[in-house]
Design a protein around this motif. Structure first.
Motif, PDB file in Angstrom:
ATOM      1  N   LEU A 336      59.366 -28.638  85.935  1.00 24.64           N
ATOM      2  CA  LEU A 336      60.745 -28.752  86.091  1.00 24.64           C
ATOM      3  C   LEU A 336      61.047 -29.453  87.399  1.00 24.64           C
ATOM      4  O   LEU A 336      62.000 -30.135  87.449  1.00 24.64           O
ATOM      5  N   LEU A 337      60.064 -29.398  88.323  1.00 22.03           N
ATOM      6  CA  LEU A 337      60.612 -30.059  89.648  1.00 22.03           C
ATOM      7  C   LEU A 337      60.499 -31.629  89.508  1.00 22.03           C
ATOM      8  O   LEU A 337      61.151 -32.311  89.982  1.00 22.03           O
ATOM      9  N   ALA A 338      59.320 -32.003  88.675  1.00 21.59           N
ATOM     10  CA  ALA A 338      59.432 -33.372  88.309  1.00 21.59           C
ATOM     11  C   ALA A 338      60.604 -33.860  87.919  1.00 21.59           C
ATOM     12  O   ALA A 338      61.181 -35.098  87.925  1.00 21.59           O
ATOM     13  N   ALA A 340      63.563 -32.503  87.521  1.00 22.07           N
ATOM     14  CA  ALA A 340      64.782 -32.178  88.536  1.00 22.07           C
ATOM     15  C   ALA A 340      64.619 -33.555  89.383  1.00 22.07           C
ATOM     16  O   ALA A 340      66.025 -34.135  89.767  1.00 22.07           O
ATOM     17  N   ARG A 341      63.736 -33.969  89.823  1.00 17.92           N
ATOM     18  CA  ARG A 341      63.955 -34.950  91.027  1.00 17.92           C
ATOM     19  C   ARG A 341      64.273 -36.418  89.953  1.00 17.92           C
ATOM     20  O   ARG A 341      64.998 -37.119  90.819  1.00 17.92           O
ATOM     21  N   LEU A 342      63.648 -36.429  89.039  1.00 19.49           N
ATOM     22  CA  LEU A 342      64.097 -37.791  88.087  1.00 19.49           C
ATOM     23  C   LEU A 342      65.564 -37.618  87.911  1.00 19.49           C
ATOM     24  O   LEU A 342      66.238 -38.797  88.020  1.00 19.49           O
ATOM     25  N   ALA A 343      66.149 -36.525  87.459  1.00 18.85           N
ATOM     26  CA  ALA A 343      67.481 -36.258  87.121  1.00 18.85           C
ATOM     27  C   ALA A 343      68.333 -36.582  88.557  1.00 18.85           C
ATOM     28  O   ALA A 343      69.539 -37.028  88.256  1.00 18.85           O
ATOM     29  N   ASN A 344      68.085 -35.959  89.656  1.00 18.36           N
ATOM     30  CA  ASN A 344      68.530 -36.151  90.836  1.00 18.36           C
ATOM     31  C   ASN A 344      68.810 -37.690  91.104  1.00 18.36           C
ATOM     32  O   ASN A 344      69.854 -38.153  91.531  1.00 18.36           O
ATOM     33  N   ALA A 345      67.695 -38.436  91.114  1.00 17.34           N
ATOM     34  CA  ALA A 345      67.625 -39.948  91.345  1.00 17.34           C
ATOM     35  C   ALA A 345      68.473 -40.705  90.537  1.00 17.34           C
ATOM     36  O   ALA A 345      68.919 -41.677  90.900  1.00 17.34           O
ATOM     37  N   GLY A 346      68.572 -40.130  89.318  1.00 18.63           N
ATOM     38  CA  GLY A 346      69.389 -41.040  88.128  1.00 18.63           C
ATOM     39  C   GLY A 346      70.726 -40.681  88.418  1.00 18.63           C
ATOM     40  O   GLY A 346      71.646 -40.983  87.692  1.00 18.63           O
ATOM     41  N   ALA A 352      69.957 -31.800  87.509  1.00 16.01           N
ATOM     42  CA  ALA A 352      69.253 -31.860  88.413  1.00 16.01           C
ATOM     43  C   ALA A 352      69.261 -30.318  89.135  1.00 16.01           C
ATOM     44  O   ALA A 352      68.330 -29.649  89.473  1.00 16.01           O
ATOM     45  N   ARG A 353      70.252 -29.722  89.192  1.00 15.60           N
ATOM     46  CA  ARG A 353      70.759 -28.339  89.717  1.00 15.60           C
ATOM     47  C   ARG A 353      70.104 -27.319  88.881  1.00 15.60           C
ATOM     48  O   ARG A 353      69.447 -26.378  89.305  1.00 15.60           O
ATOM     49  N   ARG A 354      70.245 -27.435  87.642  1.00 19.15           N
ATOM     50  CA  ARG A 354      69.783 -26.494  86.492  1.00 19.15           C
ATOM     51  C   ARG A 354      68.112 -26.426  86.669  1.00 19.15           C
ATOM     52  O   ARG A 354      67.674 -25.542  86.522  1.00 19.15           O
ATOM     53  N   ALA A 358      65.596 -23.548  88.097  1.00 22.22           N
ATOM     54  CA  ALA A 358      64.464 -22.885  87.450  1.00 22.22           C
ATOM     55  C   ALA A 358      63.174 -23.013  88.125  1.00 22.22           C
ATOM     56  O   ALA A 358      62.237 -22.053  87.961  1.00 22.22           O
ATOM     57  N   ALA A 359      62.960 -24.228  88.632  1.00 19.65           N
ATOM     58  CA  ALA A 359      61.569 -24.339  89.504  1.00 19.65           C
ATOM     59  C   ALA A 359      61.686 -23.329  90.573  1.00 19.65           C
ATOM     60  O   ALA A 359      60.297 -22.821  90.863  1.00 19.65           O
ATOM     61  N   VAL A 360      62.669 -23.321  91.402  1.00 20.26           N
ATOM     62  CA  VAL A 360      62.616 -22.278  92.435  1.00 20.26           C
ATOM     63  C   VAL A 360      62.453 -21.035  92.072  1.00 20.26           C
ATOM     64  O   VAL A 360      61.700 -20.323  92.688  1.00 20.26           O
ATOM     65  N   GLU A 361      63.002 -20.582  90.877  1.00 19.91           N
ATOM     66  CA  GLU A 361      63.092 -19.126  90.479  1.00 19.91           C
ATOM     67  C   GLU A 361      61.327 -18.874  90.020  1.00 19.91           C
ATOM     68  O   GLU A 361      61.307 -17.648  90.321  1.00 19.91           O
ATOM     69  N   HIS A 362      61.111 -19.757  89.319  1.00 19.14           N
ATOM     70  CA  HIS A 362      59.565 -19.385  88.763  1.00 19.14           C
ATOM     71  C   HIS A 362      58.563 -20.175  89.613  1.00 19.14           C
ATOM     72  O   HIS A 362      57.275 -19.933  89.060  1.00 19.14           O
TER      73      HIS A 362
END
Length: 858
Positions: A336-338, A340-346, A352-354, A358-362
């Motif tokens: 999920l972190l990987a 999210a980073r790709l989504a944010n960079a794109g 990315a937020r979603r 989820a990565a923070v939560e789990h």
């Protein structure tokens, strides 16, 4: 009847109706693009006879034109004759949905147009851009003109929504409407109408803002779902499968296996092949169909998509992660972190937020900390800074001191400064984190020093910020900190008057942010563009300032982010204001205001109001009371453009007729800027003093500021010329301003030259003033008031224009029924009044629309 976004097509249709070789004019396009509206406009303009094709009457002979038939006509031939007589000679028959007419009505319509000297104008619905076969048989005849309407572009959608709501609309609303409706005018109108009625759209003093996602009206949902009426069960299943992901590539379709249901859906106008992509004819179709599916059906379809996505030759990490969450799979925090980073960079902030949430939560440890950084960046860019701060501070409590915790603390500081504007709280966050580290811990001092410098410059303490930055050893800084350092330093240099150096630095840093997005803090690109626009404007590179500001806004809009959109619009407005295009400045200020209001960005809101105040006052107009009330209700701010405020208040006073009070406010603002060494701000305020006729001590102060920009040089040249009463130098300063793109400043400098010069030189300067002022709408600023807009009489102007076109004196005399001697006398006066010496000079003048901006004297 107003027409938005279809002006070019309407003109083509009007032109076609005037041509004697055109007997049939077809308005073609998909359903809902606005064909009927244009037909209504043309029918009203031409007093056309109307007829309407409907599928319900398609089997009734002459059913579309029954209202044109006399009750006593009982045989078909008599009925046809009635229809022909109903359309007057050289008249127009306007038919809506010609392709839905019965065969007899269609034949009669064509006969009326071809055999009786009338014109048929009609709407025709296309499918995938293809005309119905019954229409295609004559659509390519020489006497037929086909004008095709495409779906609205984003720009057209913006204009259409503004018309529907009759005020400025937050660009995020327009973006949502355009992407969800596919630019279909009918769908746009229905979605906006529903949102307005339900209260989802709220009319604030700044304009229209959204209180949530816009819903699809029930009537529209039913209309879309009715397209599936009569479809097979397999077709409905395939439609839901495509709806679950919105669209499918050809490779994905092939992996599912061939299905006759796809052809059925394409034939029925539900799905369409857009190159190698299978999608619905309208984006809303997928949304409505998916909303009808049960949770169990949704999960089954999503897991099927997930299996296909994982088996792809080049798996899409972001898509797999989103599908996994939607399908209810056990979350993998690392994956999920990987993603999210790709989504944010794109630039996909919401995705990315979603994923990051989820990565923070789990997740835990470094995974949770890294995910919190991505989550905070996404939340910030979505205008939710307070949530971002909470997420970071909650994560800080869970991880050990170290590089990651430092990054989290620095980000907390940045978000508090730029998001909630609480400098005390920001400094407290850094101190709290610093207490967890021993003296001399690597990167702690450097990181926190850069963060502190950032807050100092935001608080308009540029000199203190520079001292802090100069004390940082750059040798071993990692790329993220190097970028942050360069960004902050460029900002400092701009405020201190080193605008050329700032432009070079911010340009190089911006290129790094674009080339290596993973090596910079998320959101850096838009902030860099904002700072670059500010630096370019203060340097005098106005075209670049406008470009950077608009790029920041448009990039943030495309990414779905709010912070960059608001700040980009603020600096774009400031750049256009300095150019002198007050209409463009107002447009961008309203965009900034509504975006800032939508997400509570108080400082951006304040600065947007400031730009509106400057523009109103520069026109000699009073500021709208509701703007002043709103400004007064905002809490005190510390934004980095704080020195705009005395300028704004001064122009508001000037617009209200209190010029003495306006000058006093500028002097007070100048003193405040000098106290904190805000040199470029002081230079601007000094120029505003000159514009209001108060230049005592200005020249000496401009010299003392020692700013290395061509803009500062032009300002100094102007005020020196005025002090020396040197009209030629003032006129030369006008050209300096013009070369920078500062058209308003150039016009005002030329006006001052005209007042100091005499004879032909004064006439030339007046003409130059008129030409330059007309480029930007001839605003009534103090320095432009009182000069004649056109020194020529009506007769002199006519003679001058003919001479400029190459006519000889004899030709002019013959055409105007004058003697040659009279023409010569007129030209002599024209040369003197305009400050020119020959026909060649006259030919170089742009006579229209720049000359004249106002009415001619007779």
């Amino acid at each position: 009847m107003r027409t938005i976004g279809r002006e070019a097509e309407l003109e083509r249709l009007r032109a076609a109706l005037t041509r004697t070789d055109r007997h049939v004019v077809l308005i073609a396009g998909e359903g809902g693009v606005g064909k009927t509206h244009l037909l209504d406009v043309l029918a009203e303009e031409t007093a056309a006879v109307r007829a309407y094709g409907t599928s319900a009457m398609a089997q009734v002979p002459l059913g579309a034109m029954a209202h044109l038939v006399a009750p006593t006509s009982l045989v078909l031939t008599a009925m046809v004759a009635d229809v022909v007589r109903a359309v007057p000679d050289r008249g127009v028959l306007a038919v809506d949905d010609l392709d839905q007419c019965d065969e007899v009505s269609l034949g009669v319509a064509l006969r009326v147009a071809r055999d009786h000297g009338r014109t048929l104008v009609a709407t025709v619905r296309t499918r995938d851009g293809v005309l119905p076969s019954v229409i295609a048989t004559f659509a390519h005849d020489l006497g037929t003109e086909v004008v095709t309407l495409l779906a609205f572009s984003r720009e057209d959608t913006d204009r259409f929504v503004q018309q529907l709501l009759d005020d400025v609309v937050d660009a995020g609303i327009v973006q949502e409407v355009w992407s969800r409706t596919g630019g279909n005018a009918l769908f746009i109108a229905q979605v906006i109408g529903e949102a307005r009625q339900s209260g989802t759209l709220h009319h604030s003093p700044a304009g229209w803002v959204s209180r949530g996602r816009l819903s699809v009206p029930i009537r529209l949902r039913h209309a879309l779902l009715s397209r599936l009426a009569g479809s097979t069960g397999e077709a409905r299943e395939v439609a839901r499968m495509v709806a679950s992901v919105g669209r499918m590539t050809l490779d994905e379709v092939e992996r599912y296996g061939p299905s006759p249901a796809i052809d059925e859906l394409v034939d029925n106008g539900v799905l369409i092949w857009d190159g190698p992509v299978l999608r619905f004819v309208h984006p809303l179709f997928a949304e409505v169909l998916w909303a009808e599916a049960s949770p169990l059906v949704r999960r089954r379809l999503l897991r099927r998509h997930l299996a296909v996505a994982r088996g792809a030759a080049a798996p899409d990490v972001v898509r797999i992660a989103v599908l996994g969450l939607d399908a209810g799979e056990r979350p993998d925090p690392v994956g999920l972190l990987a993603a999210a980073r790709l989504a944010n960079a794109g630039g996909s902030a919401e995705t990315a937020r979603r994923l990051a949430a989820a990565a923070v939560e789990h997740g835990d440890g470094d995974v949770a900390g890294q995910a919190a950084l991505v989550l905070a960046a996404a939340l910030s860019e979505l205008g939710r800074s307070a949530e971002a701060v909470d997420a970071l501070q909650g994560t800080l409590e869970r991880i050990e001191p170290g590089p990651l915790a430092i990054a989290l603390a620095v980000t907390v500081h940045k978000l508090i400064v730029w998001g909630t504007f609480d400098l005390t709280a920001a400094a407290g966050a850094l101190r709290a984190e610093a207490r967890r580290y021993p003296d001399g811990a690597p990167m702690v001092r450097e990181s926190f020093a850069i963060a502190e410098a950032d807050s100092r410059i935001y608080a308009a303490q540029a000199h203190r910020a520079r001292v802090i930055l100069d004390g940082i050893d750059l040798a071993n800084l990692p790329p993220v900190l190097s970028t942050l350092h360069a960004t902050t330093r460029a900002h400092v240099l701009t405020h201190l008057g080193h605008t050329g150096e700032a432009l070079d630095l911010v340009g190089a840093t911006l290129q790094l942010a674009l080339d290596q997005p993973h090596e910079v803090i998320p959101g850096t690109r838009d902030r860099l563009l904002t700072i670059a626009s500010h630096a370019a404007r203060e340097h005098g590179s106005y075209a670049l300032a406008v470009e950077y500001g608009e790029r920041s806004h448009d990039g943030a809009l495309a990414d779905g982010t709010v912070v960059g959109r608001a700040w980009g619009a603020v600096v774009a407005s400031a750049a256009w204001g300095q150019v002198g295009d007050l209409d463009a400045a107002v447009l961008w200020a309203r965009r900034a205001l509504v975006a800032a209001t939508a997400c509570g960005m108080v400082d951006a809101e304040r600065l947007a109001i400031a730009m509106l105040m400057m523009c109103a006052g520069s026109r000699g107009q009073a500021v709208a009371p509701e703007l002043l009330d709103r400004l007064g209700a905002l809490p005190a701010g510390v934004g980095f453009l704080r020195h705009h405020m005395p300028i704004a208040h001064a122009w508001a006073e000037f617009g209200a007729g209190r010029s003495g009070r306006a000058r006093s406010l500028l002097r007070a603002g100048e003193h405040a800027a000098r106290e904190v060494d805000a040199r470029v701000a002081e230079s601007w305020i000094l120029h505003e003093r000159v514009r209001m006729g108060d230049r005592d001590g200005v020249a000496a102060r401009l010299v003392a500021l020692d700013i290395d920009s061509p803009l500062a040089a032009a300002r100094l040249r102007l005020v020196t010329a005025l002090d020396d009463r040197d009209g030629a130098s003032a006129a030369a300063a006008a050209e300096d301003f013009l070369e920078l793109g500062a058209v308003l400043a150039a016009a005002e400098a030329a006006a001052e030259g005209a007042r100091l010069l005499t004879g032909r030189a004064a006439a030339a300067a007046r003409r130059r003033t008129s030409e330059l002022a007309a480029r930007i709408g001839s605003p009534t600023t103090p320095l432009l008031v009182g000069l004649p807009q056109d020194p020529l009489s009506r007769r002199e102007r006519t003679v001058a224009e003919l001479a400029a076109d190459g006519a000889s004196n004899a030709e002019i005399a013959e055409r105007l029924h004058l003697s040659v001697r009279t023409v010569e006398n007129h030209l002599s006066r024209v040369y003197a009044k305009l400050g020119v010496a020959s026909r060649t000079d006259l030919a170089a003048i742009e006579w229209s629309p720049l000359n004249p901006p106002g009415p001619l004297r007779s």
